[in-house]
Write a protein that holds these residues in place. Structure first.
Motif, PDB file in Angstrom:
ATOM      1  N   ASP A   1       0.950  -1.053  -0.073  1.00 59.70           N
ATOM      2  CA  ASP A   1      -0.131  -0.097   0.227  1.00 59.70           C
ATOM      3  C   ASP A   1       0.785   1.231  -0.011  1.00 59.70           C
TER       4      ASP A   1
ATOM      5  N   LYS B   1      -3.006   0.269  -3.447  1.00 62.53           N
ATOM      6  CA  LYS B   1      -3.240  -0.611  -2.624  1.00 62.53           C
ATOM      7  C   LYS B   1      -2.556  -1.932  -3.063  1.00 62.53           C
ATOM      8  N   LYS B   2      -2.277  -2.736  -2.221  1.00 63.10           N
ATOM      9  CA  LYS B   2      -1.433  -4.212  -2.465  1.00 63.10           C
ATOM     10  C   LYS B   2      -2.313  -4.806  -3.478  1.00 63.10           C
TER      11      LYS B   2
END
Ligand code: URA
Length: 435
Positions: free
Chosen positions: A343, A389-390
């Protein structure tokens, strides 16, 4: 005249005359001066510099060493646009139709690219049927009937520059302001326009890395253009990350079409409005630059710019239905997404690395003469300042060769830098010269 004396004069910090520089340019063009003497002179010029008059003389001599174009059969003030180039630079495909839509006669000869993505001509060639090689007569007729024609450079312009540039490339004498200026301006001046708009890019993905260097180059090209009685203006624009989101030939044509439909990325749209506005003003189709910009914006909003792109494609035998259905442009058999591992915020997307990745995908040439994969390239999903975000997609890589796709993906991953805080976003336009 002896080449030995010319080299010696420059070695000893002397000033070269117009006749001496003409002798050099002619000797380059007809092959009568050996490479070792030209290389020695280039190094002396690189180290000891050229003053304004020498730069003007070298530019003139190189311009006259090849063909020059006579565009007088086209009425109106013809404005040429030159960009010092960068990753994802598809501004010609957007700014010139916008300017043409407002009555600027656009007679443009463009080149191919080496490395990164292709040049404007490679991008246009990705449109099925588009003819980049037409006679000068047809070129002029198209400008007179459609208001726009963009073709590949057919004329053998500035022959001496071709020889000198080849030698500069292998003798570490490229990055000298006077040599760059005379090289670029000799070619622009040979192409016969009345006005020249220069877009000097600055940043890690551009030829000039620092703002100071870009301003110096812009100022010098501006002054040399004026010395030849041309109207000249220069925009210094930022090129740290790719311009827009698409890098690759057909991918960039798609982005240009979307931009002319009003759905383009903000940085690309802003720069194209600026360039088109400047062309409209320089061609005296607007009383002020601000008015020129407002007309360019109007042509974007009401679709007149898009209609001009359609005219351009149709005029040159291309399939104009790509405007309504860009999926008809060449695609890629393979694609893969690059996914974010954490993130944060995108701190940087290094333009040079994306350029190299795009070349790996097949969108650019490793060597002169290499075939281009028109459908290959990269489409960014995130640029600097975007939160991530991941698992988010950072970009998608396209290629018609699976091995090249993987190489490109690996390289593209190196371009992204993720940070905890949101970086400041710098404006795309840094400065203007001559406005
Ligand atoms: N582009 C040119 O055409 N010439 C130079 O010298 C540098 C960039």
């Amino acid at each position: 005249m002896e080449m030995y004396d010319i080299i010696k004069t420059k070695r000893d910090k002397g000033i070269l005359t117009e006749e001496q520089l003409e002798y050099v340019a002619n000797g380059c063009a007809d092959g009568s001066i050996p490479d070792y003497q030209l290389s020695a002179l280039l190094m002396a010029m690189f180290i000891n510099g050229l003053n304004h008059d020498e730069t003007v003389s070298l530019t003139k001599a190189m311009k006259d060493s090849g063909e020059t174009l006579d565009l007088s059969a086209i009425s109106g003030i013809k404005v040429d646009k030159h960009s010092t180039g960068g990753v994802g630079d598809k501004t010609t495909l957007i700014a010139t139709p916008l300017a043409a839509a407002m009555g600027v006669p656009v007679a443009k000869m463009s080149g191919r690219g080496l490395g990164f993505t292709g040049g404007t001509i490679d991008k246009l060639e990705s449109i099925p049927g588009y003819r980049i090689s037409i006679s000068t007569e047809e070129f002029i007729n198209l400008v007179n009937t459609n208001g726009i024609s963009v073709i590949g450079q057919t004329a053998e312009v500035a022959t001496a520059d071709k020889v000198l540039y080849g030698l500069r490339d292998v003798t570490a004498t490229v990055d000298n302001m006077s040599l760059i200026t005379s090289s670029i301006m000799s070619k622009k001046l040979a192409l016969g326009s009345d006005a020249i708009l220069l877009d000097v890019k600055c940043g890690s993905a551009a030829f000039m890395n620092s703002e100071e260097e870009a301003r110096e180059l812009g100022q010098m090209m501006y002054e040399i253009g004026l010395s030849f009685g041309k109207k000249v203006a220069c925009i210094i624009s930022r090129m740290d990350e790719p311009l827009g989101m698409a890098v690759g030939n057909a991918l960039e044509v798609k982005e240009a079409i979307e931009t002319l439909k009003g759905n383009g990325p903000e940085d690309l749209t802003r720069l194209c409005i600026e360039l088109a506005g400047m062309m409209i003003y320089m061609s005296e189709k607007a009383a002020t630059f601000e008015e020129g910009k407002a007309s360019a914006e109007a042509a974007l909003k009401d679709g007149r710019g898009l209609d001009k792109l359609r005219d351009l494609i149709r005029g040159q035998g291309g399939d104009e239905s790509v405007i309504d259905d860009p999926e008809k442009l060449p695609g890629a058999a393979f694609s893969k997404e690059l996914v974010c591992a954490c993130d944060g915020y995108v701190n940087r997307v290094d333009g040079m690395t994306i350029g190299t990745a795009s070349m790996h995908s097949g969108a650019g040439r490793r060597e002169k003469g290499d075939e281009i994969d028109s459908g290959a390239g990269i489409v960014l999903a995130k640029k600097s300042g975007d939160s991530v975000k991941k698992g988010d997609v950072l970009c998608t890589v396209y290629s018609n060769d699976e091995a090249r796709l993987l190489d490109a993906l690996e390289e593209a991953a190196k371009a992204y830098e993720i940070a905890d805080s949101k970086p400041e976003k710098a404006p795309i336009i840094i400065d203007r010269i001559g406005i």
